[in-house]
Scaffold this motif. Structure first.
Motif, PDB file in Angstrom:
ATOM      1  N   GLU A   1      -6.696   6.420  -0.649  1.00 39.24           N
ATOM      2  CA  GLU A   1      -6.919   8.533  -0.814  1.00 39.24           C
ATOM      3  C   GLU A   1      -5.789   8.986  -1.647  1.00 39.24           C
ATOM      4  O   GLU A   1      -6.007   9.383  -2.368  1.00 39.24           O
ATOM      5  N   GLU A   2      -4.481   7.844  -1.984  1.00 42.06           N
ATOM      6  CA  GLU A   2      -3.470   8.438  -2.661  1.00 42.06           C
ATOM      7  C   GLU A   2      -3.975   7.934  -3.955  1.00 42.06           C
ATOM      8  O   GLU A   2      -4.300   8.961  -5.692  1.00 42.06           O
ATOM      9  N   ALA A   3      -4.976   7.091  -4.332  1.00 49.88           N
ATOM     10  CA  ALA A   3      -5.851   6.675  -5.886  1.00 49.88           C
ATOM     11  C   ALA A   3      -6.731   7.689  -6.086  1.00 49.88           C
ATOM     12  O   ALA A   3      -7.350   8.237  -7.231  1.00 49.88           O
TER      13      ALA A   3
ATOM     14  N   ALA B   1      -4.767   1.762  -0.323  1.00 48.10           N
ATOM     15  CA  ALA B   1      -3.956   3.016  -1.063  1.00 48.10           C
ATOM     16  C   ALA B   1      -4.795   4.075  -2.077  1.00 48.10           C
ATOM     17  O   ALA B   1      -4.661   4.952  -2.703  1.00 48.10           O
TER      18      ALA B   1
ATOM     19  N   GLY C   1       1.052   3.927  -2.790  1.00 43.05           N
ATOM     20  CA  GLY C   1       1.067   5.281  -2.383  1.00 43.05           C
ATOM     21  C   GLY C   1       1.802   6.367  -3.353  1.00 43.05           C
ATOM     22  O   GLY C   1       1.098   7.442  -3.943  1.00 43.05           O
ATOM     23  N   GLU C   2       2.737   6.188  -3.437  1.00 46.55           N
ATOM     24  CA  GLU C   2       4.103   7.064  -3.608  1.00 46.55           C
ATOM     25  C   GLU C   2       3.901   6.460  -5.106  1.00 46.55           C
ATOM     26  O   GLU C   2       4.495   7.701  -6.063  1.00 46.55           O
TER      27      GLU C   2
ATOM     28  N   TYR D   1      -7.750   0.593  -7.140  1.00 45.53           N
ATOM     29  CA  TYR D   1      -7.119   0.466  -5.408  1.00 45.53           C
ATOM     30  C   TYR D   1      -8.368   1.663  -5.002  1.00 45.53           C
ATOM     31  O   TYR D   1      -8.504   0.994  -3.936  1.00 45.53           O
TER      32      TYR D   1
ATOM     33  N   ALA E   1       0.423  -0.898  -0.202  1.00 46.71           N
ATOM     34  CA  ALA E   1      -0.172   0.114   0.041  1.00 46.71           C
ATOM     35  C   ALA E   1       1.343   1.351  -0.123  1.00 46.71           C
ATOM     36  O   ALA E   1       0.433   2.169  -0.743  1.00 46.71           O
ATOM     37  N   TRP E   2       2.009   1.357   0.673  1.00 48.17           N
ATOM     38  CA  TRP E   2       2.984   1.912   0.819  1.00 48.17           C
ATOM     39  C   TRP E   2       3.263   2.659  -0.559  1.00 48.17           C
ATOM     40  O   TRP E   2       3.378   3.187  -0.685  1.00 48.17           O
TER      41      TRP E   2
ATOM     42  N   SER F   1       0.697   9.136  -6.046  1.00 45.07           N
ATOM     43  CA  SER F   1       1.415  10.396  -5.837  1.00 45.07           C
ATOM     44  C   SER F   1       2.465  11.132  -7.408  1.00 45.07           C
ATOM     45  O   SER F   1       2.615  11.739  -7.672  1.00 45.07           O
TER      46      SER F   1
ATOM     47  N   ARG G   1      -7.451  11.095  -4.457  1.00 41.56           N
ATOM     48  CA  ARG G   1      -6.550  12.423  -4.976  1.00 41.56           C
ATOM     49  C   ARG G   1      -6.373  12.523  -6.617  1.00 41.56           C
ATOM     50  O   ARG G   1      -6.201  13.453  -7.138  1.00 41.56           O
TER      51      ARG G   1
END
Length: 108
Positions: A79-81, A77, A44-45, A71, A40-41, A48, A83
């Motif tokens: 929140e990042e997806a 992940a 997320g990266e 996702y 997940a980290w 980003s 965004r």
């Protein structure tokens, strides 16, 4: 492990030994739990990075919208997806459509 490139099989084995030595692994699912967290980290990266790359003239990679939607649906992940999808919506029509589907599904 401050950067994704430092995550290696050897480092994970070292961490697993340290966790066992400290008595923190009680249920035996260390590898599964931390593999999921690190995955997940890393995801997320990636989102980003894709958000930053979106500013390039060619826009985001075509597969990124579909991947981001999956996702969010899988809450991996998310929140990042999400965004990424919001940022890409003005450039990639498929992103706006994905956001609409996610809203209808109650995922966002």
């Amino acid at each position: 492990m401050p950067h994704p490139r430092t995550v290696t099989r050897e480092r994970m084995a070292e961490v697993r030994r340290e966790v066992a030595r400290m008595g923190l692994e009680t249920d035996g699912d260390f590898a599964e739990r931390w593999t999921t967290r690190i995955g997940a980290w890393l995801a997320g990266e990636m989102f980003s990075w894709l958000r930053a790359a979106r500013r390039e003239p060619v826009g985001p990679a075509p597969w990124a919208v579909d991947l981001a939607e999956q996702y969010v649906l899988r809450t991996f992940a998310a929140e990042e997806a999400e965004r990424f999808l919001f940022d890409a919506a003005d450039v990639v029509p498929r992103s706006a459509a994905a956001l609409e589907r996610l809203k209808k599904a109650g995922a966002i």
